[in-house]
Scaffold this motif. Structure first.
Motif, PDB file in Angstrom:
ATOM      1  N   HIS A   1      28.908 103.029  -6.158  1.00  0.00           N
ATOM      2  CA  HIS A   1      28.252 104.071  -6.941  1.00  0.00           C
ATOM      3  C   HIS A   1      28.932 104.386  -8.256  1.00  0.00           C
ATOM      4  O   HIS A   1      28.660 105.416  -8.856  1.00  0.00           O
ATOM      5  CB  HIS A   1      28.175 105.351  -6.104  1.00  0.00           C
ATOM      6  N   GLY A   2      29.859 103.549  -8.629  1.00  0.00           N
ATOM      7  CA  GLY A   2      30.522 103.799  -9.894  1.00  0.00           C
ATOM      8  C   GLY A   2      31.352 105.065  -9.891  1.00  0.00           C
ATOM      9  O   GLY A   2      31.567 105.687 -10.922  1.00  0.00           O
ATOM     10  N   LEU A   3      31.804 105.451  -8.725  1.00  0.00           N
ATOM     11  CA  LEU A   3      32.638 106.648  -8.663  1.00  0.00           C
ATOM     12  C   LEU A   3      34.084 106.204  -8.547  1.00  0.00           C
ATOM     13  O   LEU A   3      34.376 105.118  -8.064  1.00  0.00           O
ATOM     14  CB  LEU A   3      32.276 107.472  -7.424  1.00  0.00           C
ATOM     15  N   VAL A   4      34.971 107.048  -8.993  1.00  0.00           N
ATOM     16  CA  VAL A   4      36.366 106.677  -8.853  1.00  0.00           C
ATOM     17  C   VAL A   4      36.970 107.523  -7.757  1.00  0.00           C
ATOM     18  O   VAL A   4      36.580 108.663  -7.559  1.00  0.00           O
ATOM     19  CB  VAL A   4      37.164 106.831 -10.172  1.00  0.00           C
TER      20      VAL A   4
ATOM     21  N   THR B   1      44.596 107.466  -9.424  1.00  0.00           N
ATOM     22  CA  THR B   1      43.286 106.976  -9.013  1.00  0.00           C
ATOM     23  C   THR B   1      43.536 105.528  -8.627  1.00  0.00           C
ATOM     24  O   THR B   1      44.405 104.875  -9.200  1.00  0.00           O
ATOM     25  CB  THR B   1      42.270 106.986 -10.170  1.00  0.00           C
ATOM     26  N   ILE B   2      42.813 105.076  -7.646  1.00  0.00           N
ATOM     27  CA  ILE B   2      43.045 103.712  -7.260  1.00  0.00           C
ATOM     28  C   ILE B   2      41.767 102.907  -7.247  1.00  0.00           C
ATOM     29  O   ILE B   2      40.717 103.390  -6.849  1.00  0.00           O
ATOM     30  CB  ILE B   2      43.796 103.634  -5.933  1.00  0.00           C
ATOM     31  N   SER B   3      41.864 101.710  -7.733  1.00  0.00           N
ATOM     32  CA  SER B   3      40.694 100.843  -7.796  1.00  0.00           C
ATOM     33  C   SER B   3      41.029  99.515  -7.131  1.00  0.00           C
ATOM     34  O   SER B   3      42.149  99.031  -7.201  1.00  0.00           O
ATOM     35  CB  SER B   3      40.307 100.575  -9.246  1.00  0.00           C
ATOM     36  N   ILE B   4      40.029  98.957  -6.528  1.00  0.00           N
ATOM     37  CA  ILE B   4      40.196  97.722  -5.773  1.00  0.00           C
ATOM     38  C   ILE B   4      39.594  96.542  -6.515  1.00  0.00           C
ATOM     39  O   ILE B   4      38.409  96.544  -6.820  1.00  0.00           O
ATOM     40  CB  ILE B   4      39.458  97.832  -4.432  1.00  0.00           C
ATOM     41  N   THR B   5      40.375  95.539  -6.774  1.00  0.00           N
ATOM     42  CA  THR B   5      39.841  94.388  -7.508  1.00  0.00           C
ATOM     43  C   THR B   5      39.261  93.331  -6.592  1.00  0.00           C
ATOM     44  O   THR B   5      38.517  92.466  -7.006  1.00  0.00           O
ATOM     45  CB  THR B   5      40.937  93.685  -8.327  1.00  0.00           C
TER      46      THR B   5
ATOM     47  N   PRO C   1      38.674  88.368 -10.614  1.00  0.00           N
ATOM     48  CA  PRO C   1      39.014  88.588 -12.024  1.00  0.00           C
ATOM     49  C   PRO C   1      37.920  89.305 -12.799  1.00  0.00           C
ATOM     50  O   PRO C   1      38.185  90.193 -13.616  1.00  0.00           O
ATOM     51  CB  PRO C   1      39.214  87.179 -12.560  1.00  0.00           C
ATOM     52  N   GLU C   2      36.695  88.941 -12.529  1.00  0.00           N
ATOM     53  CA  GLU C   2      35.597  89.544 -13.265  1.00  0.00           C
ATOM     54  C   GLU C   2      35.514  91.024 -12.930  1.00  0.00           C
ATOM     55  O   GLU C   2      35.376  91.879 -13.796  1.00  0.00           O
ATOM     56  CB  GLU C   2      34.292  88.848 -12.863  1.00  0.00           C
ATOM     57  N   ARG C   3      35.644  91.279 -11.648  1.00  0.00           N
ATOM     58  CA  ARG C   3      35.639  92.642 -11.175  1.00  0.00           C
ATOM     59  C   ARG C   3      36.776  93.414 -11.819  1.00  0.00           C
ATOM     60  O   ARG C   3      36.621  94.548 -12.243  1.00  0.00           O
ATOM     61  CB  ARG C   3      35.840  92.616  -9.663  1.00  0.00           C
ATOM     62  N   GLU C   4      37.896  92.768 -11.895  1.00  0.00           N
ATOM     63  CA  GLU C   4      39.065  93.407 -12.485  1.00  0.00           C
ATOM     64  C   GLU C   4      38.791  93.820 -13.924  1.00  0.00           C
ATOM     65  O   GLU C   4      39.157  94.910 -14.345  1.00  0.00           O
ATOM     66  CB  GLU C   4      40.268  92.458 -12.420  1.00  0.00           C
ATOM     67  N   ASN C   5      38.137  92.956 -14.633  1.00  0.00           N
ATOM     68  CA  ASN C   5      37.847  93.289 -16.023  1.00  0.00           C
ATOM     69  C   ASN C   5      36.874  94.452 -16.140  1.00  0.00           C
ATOM     70  O   ASN C   5      37.044  95.327 -16.982  1.00  0.00           O
ATOM     71  CB  ASN C   5      37.287  92.070 -16.755  1.00  0.00           C
ATOM     72  N   ARG C   6      35.889  94.441 -15.291  1.00  0.00           N
ATOM     73  CA  ARG C   6      34.932  95.549 -15.298  1.00  0.00           C
ATOM     74  C   ARG C   6      35.662  96.856 -15.055  1.00  0.00           C
ATOM     75  O   ARG C   6      35.479  97.845 -15.763  1.00  0.00           O
ATOM     76  CB  ARG C   6      33.901  95.355 -14.168  1.00  0.00           C
ATOM     77  N   ILE C   7      36.491  96.836 -14.045  1.00  0.00           N
ATOM     78  CA  ILE C   7      37.249  98.028 -13.696  1.00  0.00           C
ATOM     79  C   ILE C   7      38.146  98.479 -14.835  1.00  0.00           C
ATOM     80  O   ILE C   7      38.207  99.658 -15.171  1.00  0.00           O
ATOM     81  CB  ILE C   7      38.099  97.755 -12.440  1.00  0.00           C
ATOM     82  N   LEU C   8      38.804  97.523 -15.425  1.00  0.00           N
ATOM     83  CA  LEU C   8      39.703  97.830 -16.529  1.00  0.00           C
ATOM     84  C   LEU C   8      38.953  98.598 -17.620  1.00  0.00           C
ATOM     85  O   LEU C   8      39.430  99.579 -18.174  1.00  0.00           O
ATOM     86  CB  LEU C   8      40.234  96.518 -17.104  1.00  0.00           C
ATOM     87  N   ARG C   9      37.795  98.125 -17.893  1.00  0.00           N
ATOM     88  CA  ARG C   9      37.000  98.726 -18.956  1.00  0.00           C
ATOM     89  C   ARG C   9      36.616 100.155 -18.588  1.00  0.00           C
ATOM     90  O   ARG C   9      36.736 101.086 -19.379  1.00  0.00           O
ATOM     91  CB  ARG C   9      35.731  97.880 -19.152  1.00  0.00           C
ATOM     92  N   ALA C  10      36.157 100.312 -17.369  1.00  0.00           N
ATOM     93  CA  ALA C  10      35.760 101.640 -16.918  1.00  0.00           C
ATOM     94  C   ALA C  10      36.964 102.578 -16.923  1.00  0.00           C
ATOM     95  O   ALA C  10      36.874 103.740 -17.313  1.00  0.00           O
ATOM     96  CB  ALA C  10      35.175 101.557 -15.520  1.00  0.00           C
ATOM     97  N   LEU C  11      38.086 102.050 -16.514  1.00  0.00           N
ATOM     98  CA  LEU C  11      39.299 102.847 -16.443  1.00  0.00           C
ATOM     99  C   LEU C  11      39.693 103.386 -17.799  1.00  0.00           C
ATOM    100  O   LEU C  11      40.197 104.494 -17.929  1.00  0.00           O
ATOM    101  CB  LEU C  11      40.431 101.982 -15.886  1.00  0.00           C
TER     102      LEU C  11
ATOM    103  N   LEU D   1      45.834 103.088 -10.750  1.00  0.00           N
ATOM    104  CA  LEU D   1      46.479 101.981 -10.037  1.00  0.00           C
ATOM    105  C   LEU D   1      45.441 100.949  -9.644  1.00  0.00           C
ATOM    106  O   LEU D   1      44.396 101.279  -9.083  1.00  0.00           O
ATOM    107  CB  LEU D   1      47.177 102.532  -8.790  1.00  0.00           C
ATOM    108  N   LEU D   2      45.744  99.710  -9.936  1.00  0.00           N
ATOM    109  CA  LEU D   2      44.821  98.632  -9.610  1.00  0.00           C
ATOM    110  C   LEU D   2      45.447  97.751  -8.546  1.00  0.00           C
ATOM    111  O   LEU D   2      46.495  97.150  -8.772  1.00  0.00           O
ATOM    112  CB  LEU D   2      44.586  97.785 -10.869  1.00  0.00           C
TER     113      LEU D   2
END
Lengths: 354, 354
Positions: B105-108, A110-114, A118-128, A81-82
């Motif tokens: 830390h790059g943790l989810v 799992t939840i991620s915070i953007t 937008p840039e952060r969002e893309n980084r997260i997307l990739r990691a996800l 979830l973003l």
DNA sequence: ATGAAAGCGCTAACAT
DNA sequence: ATGTTAGCGCTTTCAT
């Protein structure tokens, strides 16, 4: 310290958790059999063996290693979830709905915070993508086109390997490849329009809008819808102050508006309750009164809106349900969105004008 | 059909995501080399190879498969967070703090909802162990002893294999094996005591408490602390109505109190802002006024508390920071808790008595 | 510095 | 119905 992370603890004296092997050995059966009774798909193992395996597992405190299962199976039991900000009640409600659904299906979210970056969002997307999640829910409102390019590419990659993507907001850009993305659409325009109509009916004729930057769909839709409905009843949207979705932003925008002068009986429409709440505090801080003097209304109906005094007039959106639907959109193959009824709730912050 | 994966989608036409193998082949190097440049620990690969690998990875859109890395490494880059209800602002703030740290830390972070159900909590705990997370953060307030037994066993198992457990609230039961559990202690008793003192100084002499069931530490500590401080100034806690942490529970408890009769100038202490907010709405619903008539104060200082009118007197707790510390407690080896300053914030809901 | 190869814990053909 | 045995994608000795 160092990346890649050496195990958290001492590393040497860590008694390994019981593995399937351990259980199988303890029960005197093969790996396969143990796997079948512990995780495999139903009936297949004789009662006697089944019991022995279960007992062994119990005795050893065995818990399947999710990562191993995931690599073997090719996909993991997670829903990613973003959100822009989990402390924001809007996202909190959505997250609660997603969690509720995930839980029913034994999936983890799992939840991620953007942080609305937008840039952060893309980084997260990739990691996800590396998590190979079952699905991805994009709840963070974004300016649809600004960074659509690279995000879109990421999403496509996501779907290509079988992951499901569901996004909040409006239909994705015009057939630009996001074909597989399912969307949870909230009737922002319609709800706001109805709100505008109702406000005009209450006697308001002049309004000030507080929204996010142009291009942010949710904000634009609400602002436009409201303006349209308000006009229907003879009202006009005099000006719009822009900022973002944070409470402080709403307060700042309102302060700016007050600086320019705000006539009594003016109606302020905040594109979200959080923003409207911020505006209310700015109004008070300026020594003006919310309600009879300056009226305020918002959108979402987060719980705080019913607690303030006067209570905030707004449009109720079933956020928790929306989150739940987003979840269903991921797991149900033939999913079709059930309508999410939005409803105008008139309260004390917009008293009827005599 | 291909082995190891009836994936969620159609299953046949899913182009597998690029693997390390693909990258290695594309770059014309060995698996090991590719691994080293893409994920391994720093300097070791010649510039030429390194570059080719990076280019290949880029071209193929490679993303490491987290699950595979986790099974190979023996632990996964996740922090599991357990909260009672993610839509509750109290937990929302904490979650935001945890997410902030994890992100650095790059943790989810995975989040699970206990709904304040001990049994559910145990089930979740067990499932979570299967994720082999780096750490586990227990933010869901629980009645410490009620189900301490089985939860404790689960936690021990957790730590035995190297996971770190950090819990919010007070020191764990008396040396019952939770030795490794790190705790984020919030000075509930102290903050409440100071609040009680301040309220007495304002002129209040009679109070009603609204709390959770007996045995719930957070609630007990706050109630007791308040009572103590209030007594110091000559006030007395007349009665306590019990429920849980939900807003409605606060409203119900308050309604019950009103039924029994509440004298003007009585002070209501809600063990949390959410509960106090619920109480405020019940007071209004009963036609009484918050402030001059019935005063109300809470604990936490969630953002809604500053928005209500009159604004809620409370004790500010740096929740986001607390969440961040919980995260640090997991990743920092020599961690020691930095004090979390709580601070009484007197606002309109508790006007000074003449 | 690089590569070969042995796992990590589990699943799923494929036998038997 | 049960056991054998390849993998899954990646990390990490251990050689070279």
């Amino acid at each position: 310290m160092n990346p890649g992370s050496p195990s958290p603890r001492a590393a040497s004296d860590i008694p390994h958790a019981a593995t399937l092997q351990d259980v199988a050995r303890e029960a005197g059966v093969s790996l396969a059999t143990a796997s079948r009774v512990l995780n495999g798909s139903e009936r297949k193992v004789a009662g006697a063996f089944r019991e022995r395996v279960e007992r062994a597992a119990e005795a050893l405190g065995y818990t399947p290693n999710v990562s191993a299962q995931a690599t073997a199976r090719g996909h993991s039991p997670v829903i990613a979830l973003l959100v822009a900000d989990i402390a924001d009640p809007y996202f909190g409600q959505i997250a609660a709905g997603v969690a509720r659904g995930a839980d029913e299906h034994g999936l983890v979210v799992t939840i991620s915070i953007t942080e609305r970056d937008p840039e952060r969002e893309n980084r997260i997307l990739r990691a996800l993508r590396g998590q190979r999640p079952q699905g991805l829910i994009l709840a963070a409102s974004r300016a649809d086109d600004a960074e659509g390019g690279s995000a879109s590419a990421e999403l496509e990659a996501f779907e290509r390997y079988g992951g499901r993507v569901v996004a909040f907001g409006d239909l994705p850009g015009d057939g630009d490849g996001d074909a597989g993305v399912r969307t949870i659409v909230i009737d922002n325009a319609g709800g706001a329009e109805e709100l505008g109509r109702r406000m005009a009916a209450l006697g308001y004729r002049s309004a000030i809008g507080i929204g996010a930057a142009e291009g942010v769909r949710t904000s634009d839709d609400r602002l436009n819808g409201f303006t349209r409905g308000f006009a229907t009843g003879g009202g006009t949207m005099d000006r719009i102050h822009r900022g973002d979705f944070r409470r402080e932003s709403g307060a700042e925008a309102m302060a700016a508006a007050l600086e320019e002068g705000v006539e009594p009986s003016t109606l302020v429409f905040g594109m979200s309750d959080v923003v409207a709440l911020g505006a209310m505090s700015a109004i008070r801080a300026a020594g003006r009164a919310v309600g009879a003097d300056i009226a305020v209304c918002g959108f979402d109906d987060v719980s705080a809106s019913g607690d303030v005094t006067p209570a905030l007039t707004t449009v109720r959106v079933p956020l928790n349900e929306a989150g739940y639907q987003a979840f269903r959109a991921i797991v149900d193959d033939g999913w079709i969105q059930a309508p999410l009824p939005v409803e105008v709730v008139v309260r004390g912050s917009t008293p009827g004008l005599a």
